[in-house]
Write an enzyme that holds these catalytic residues in place. Structure first.
Site, mmCIF file in Angstrom:
data_model
loop_
_atom_site.group_PDB
_atom_site.id
_atom_site.type_symbol
_atom_site.label_atom_id
_atom_site.label_comp_id
_atom_site.label_asym_id
_atom_site.label_seq_id
_atom_site.Cartn_x
_atom_site.Cartn_y
_atom_site.Cartn_z
ATOM 1 C CB CYS A 214 29.221 49.713 33.919
ATOM 2 S SG CYS A 214 30.780 48.881 34.187
ATOM 3 C CB CYS B 268 32.566 49.697 37.033
ATOM 4 S SG CYS B 268 30.878 49.203 37.070
ATOM 5 C CE LYS C 192 34.315 51.263 41.181
ATOM 6 N NZ LYS C 192 33.126 50.965 41.992
ATOM 7 C CE1 TYR D 261 27.298 50.078 45.002
ATOM 8 C CE2 TYR D 261 29.287 50.946 43.987
ATOM 9 C CZ TYR D 261 28.016 50.435 43.871
ATOM 10 O OH TYR D 261 27.445 50.275 42.642
ATOM 11 C CD GLU E 133 33.454 51.877 44.977
ATOM 12 O OE1 GLU E 133 32.822 52.473 44.078
ATOM 13 O OE2 GLU E 133 33.624 50.643 44.987
ATOM 14 C CG HIS F 44 55.117 32.604 51.860
ATOM 15 N ND1 HIS F 44 54.513 33.231 52.910
ATOM 16 C CD2 HIS F 44 56.439 32.868 51.957
ATOM 17 C CE1 HIS F 44 55.426 33.836 53.633
ATOM 18 N NE2 HIS F 44 56.603 33.641 53.092
ATOM 19 C CD GLU G 101 51.059 33.364 52.847
ATOM 20 O OE1 GLU G 101 51.436 32.209 53.128
ATOM 21 O OE2 GLU G 101 51.834 34.313 52.654
#
Lengths: 449, 122
Positions: free
Chosen positions: A30, A35, A38, A171, A175, A443, A448
């Site tokens: 990682c 991660c 990345k 992925y 990615e 908002h 939302e």
């Protein structure tokens, strides 16, 4: 964590260099080749996009904006270096002994540690925890190890990769293809069959479509059969030959860099598990454990990507490890909960998910028992620069038989990770559709919807 | 050959000295100025200095140890001083391996084990 409870602890961490000779410091995948770099490179690509958008918001600059790979890579590696150092200091402060050596079992309760100079030492312990993780898989075709790179090499590549072919549709593949294209490189993705196996396919296809519309080429239903070097260099020029999975068509392409991202294999075959009788799945190399992370040998435990049938995510491994130690040495009974773990894929259009995919929900509960609510949305920030108005998407999958409880959450759009985290907590509390409807939205934000 | 020590005061002198020894391992200890009696205004620096000096023998051969006085207390407290801005120092004492992210800050410098680790790390 174990040192907190006054246990005498040792960590053996060693990185076998990649076929191209790359290695790294303490922290695991990682931190060093996963991660962290990345996300930083994904961010670099997003900033490129933001610079383009900024003109529409009134920022005036005439020069063309270009990207410098070396500047980015140096900054990223520097940050990783500070993390490696931070871990060294933290382990020392907590009195955990650290050895940069390759560990393998040689007999009951005994490991041999070999450092990079080949010096061997033997250690015994009451208990062992295996967390050796995985490494990228190679294709097994001519030229793969000599000329191709993997994610282990990409994040510290000392030269810009140039025109790149990414092989794979995991992925990791998408990615990497995503941020490389975002940095202005010519990127092609070669896919054998489907995208993002294991993820909701409806969303996987939307991700693929978005990437294609934004300049990433896809070569579908082909597998590479050889990689040859046309010219040496940093980068050089490589020729890739591929065969169709559906016939005899041949594809040939020339690229500066070929990145393999076809899967990762557990590092469990060469650590002497047979010498202590730990059973592994011979086909996948993964270790089956009970719900207390214990292998078939009572004093040997395992956590992380090497576990069979468990999610391959950093926070899951960390949580499992911490809880295990608390159970062993602090009288806790909490077990790691592997259900409803949220995750995010940082493709150019980010995807956050928690719970079941639509296919798995249908399979498990039956189509008539689930209800799917979905919506496209147009982020306010995208309106002014006239970015796509029908690409962002959100859906929730509810179990009709259980009060319309939300059993799957999927969102495709900017900051998907940040959005998903909160909903994951709600799902853990048993969120139902009614409760969701009764929650007033903020908002104007994407969440939302 | 062993190692050698250079004593400097202030940012420009530090940079000049570090550049001169480019190519060799450079370790730097940053402390608050000392008064006429040789005592620093920074109590943590007073504690750390002997610990660090005791571990200097563990530095690799050819190392250069730069002992740098940063300035008086007022200069140090200014958030825009050159050490904070350019070297990203956050506190004194700071012991670092120049050109790498490896450093020890404040109380970390009191621990002989950590200092030794900084000097002997690959």
């Amino acid at each position: 964590e174990a040192a907190k409870y006054e246990k005498k602890v040792m960590v053996l961490d060693f990185v076998m260099p990649t076929p191209l000779g790359n290695s790294w410091g303490l922290g695991g995948t990682c931190v060093n080749v996963g991660c962290i770099p990345k996300k930083l490179m994904h961010q670099a690509a997003l900033l490129g996009q933001a610079l383009q958008d900024s003109r529409k918001f009134g920022w005036q600059f005439t020069e063309e904006v270009k990207h410098n790979w070396m500047t980015m890579t140096e900054s990223v590696q520097n940050y990783i270096g500070s993390l490696n150092w931070g871990y060294r200091v933290a382990l020392r402060e907590k009195k955990v002994t650290y050895e940069n050596a390759y560990g393998e079992f040689v007999g009951p309760h005994t490991v041999k540690a070999t450092n990079k100079r080949g010096v061997e030492k033997l250690y015994t312990a009451e208990r062992f925890l295996i967390a050796t993780g995985e490494r990228p898989r190679y294709l097994g075709i001519p030229g793969d190890k000599e000329y191709c790179i993997s994610s282990d090499d990409l994040f510290s590549l000392p030269y810009c990769p140039g025109k790149t072919l990414v092989i794979g549709a995991s992925y990791v593949a998408l990615e990497c293809a995503g941020f490389l294209a975002g940095l202005g490189l010519d990127v092609t993705v070669m896919v054998r069959s489907i995208l993002l196996r294991g993820f909701d396919q409806d969303i996987a296809n939307k991700i693929g479509e978005y990437m294609e519309e934004h300049g990433i080429n896809f070569v579908r239903e082909f597998v590479p059969i050889k990689v040859e070097q046309i010219e040496e260099g940093t980068p050089g020029r490589l020729k890739v030959t591929a065969k169709s999975t559906k016939g005899n068509q041949i594809f040939e392409g020339e690229y500066n860099t070929v990145l393999l991202a076809i899967g990762r294999d557990a590092c469990t075959r060469k650590i002497g598990l047979d010498k202590v009788g730990v059973k592994i799945n011979e086909k996948t190399g993964k270790i089956p454990v009970n719900d207390e992370e214990q292998t078939n040998v009572p004093y040997i435990y395992a956590v992380g990507d090497i576990l069979q049938d468990k999610l391959e995510l950093t926070p899951v491994a960390i949580q499992a490890g911490r809880l295990l130690v608390q159970r062993l040495y602090a009288g806790s009974t909490s077990k790691c909960d592997y259900a409803n773990v949220p995750t995010t894929v940082f493709t150019p259009l980010e995807y956050g998910a928690c719970g079941y995919s639509e296919e798995t929900a249908v399979e498990k509960f039956g189509e008539e028992n689930i209800e799917v609510y979905h919506s496209h949305f147009w982020p306010l920030e995208w309106t002014v620069p006239s970015r796509d108005n029908n690409k962002c998407y959100a859906k929730i999958i509810c179990n009709i038989q259980d009060n319309e409880r939300v059993i799957g959450f999927h969102v495709l759009g900017p900051n998907a990770g940040e959005v998903t985290q909160g909903f994951a907590a709600a799902i853990k509390c048993g969120l139902t559709k009614e409760q969701l409807d009764n929650t007033v939205g903020i908002h104007p934000v994407c969440a939302e919807v | 050959m062993g190692w050698e020590e250079k004593q400097v005061r202030g940012y420009p002198e530090f940079v000049q000295t570090a550049q001169r020894y480019h190519g060799r391992p450079i370790f730097a200890l940053f402390c608050g100025d000392k008064d006429a009696e040789g005592r620093s205004w920074c109590p943590d620096c007073v504690t750390a200095e002997p610990v660090v000096r005791n571990e200097l023998r563990n530095m690799p051969d050819e190392s250069v140890f730069i002992y740098c006085l940063v300035g008086d207390r007022a200069y140090w407290k200014d958030p825009n001083n050159e050490f904070r801005k350019n070297l990203k120092l956050t506190g004194v004492p700071t012991l670092l391996k120049y050109g790498t992210p490896q450093k020890l800050v404040e109380e970390e410098c009191f621990k002989a084990e950590l200092v030794r680790m900084l000097f002997t790390e690959d």
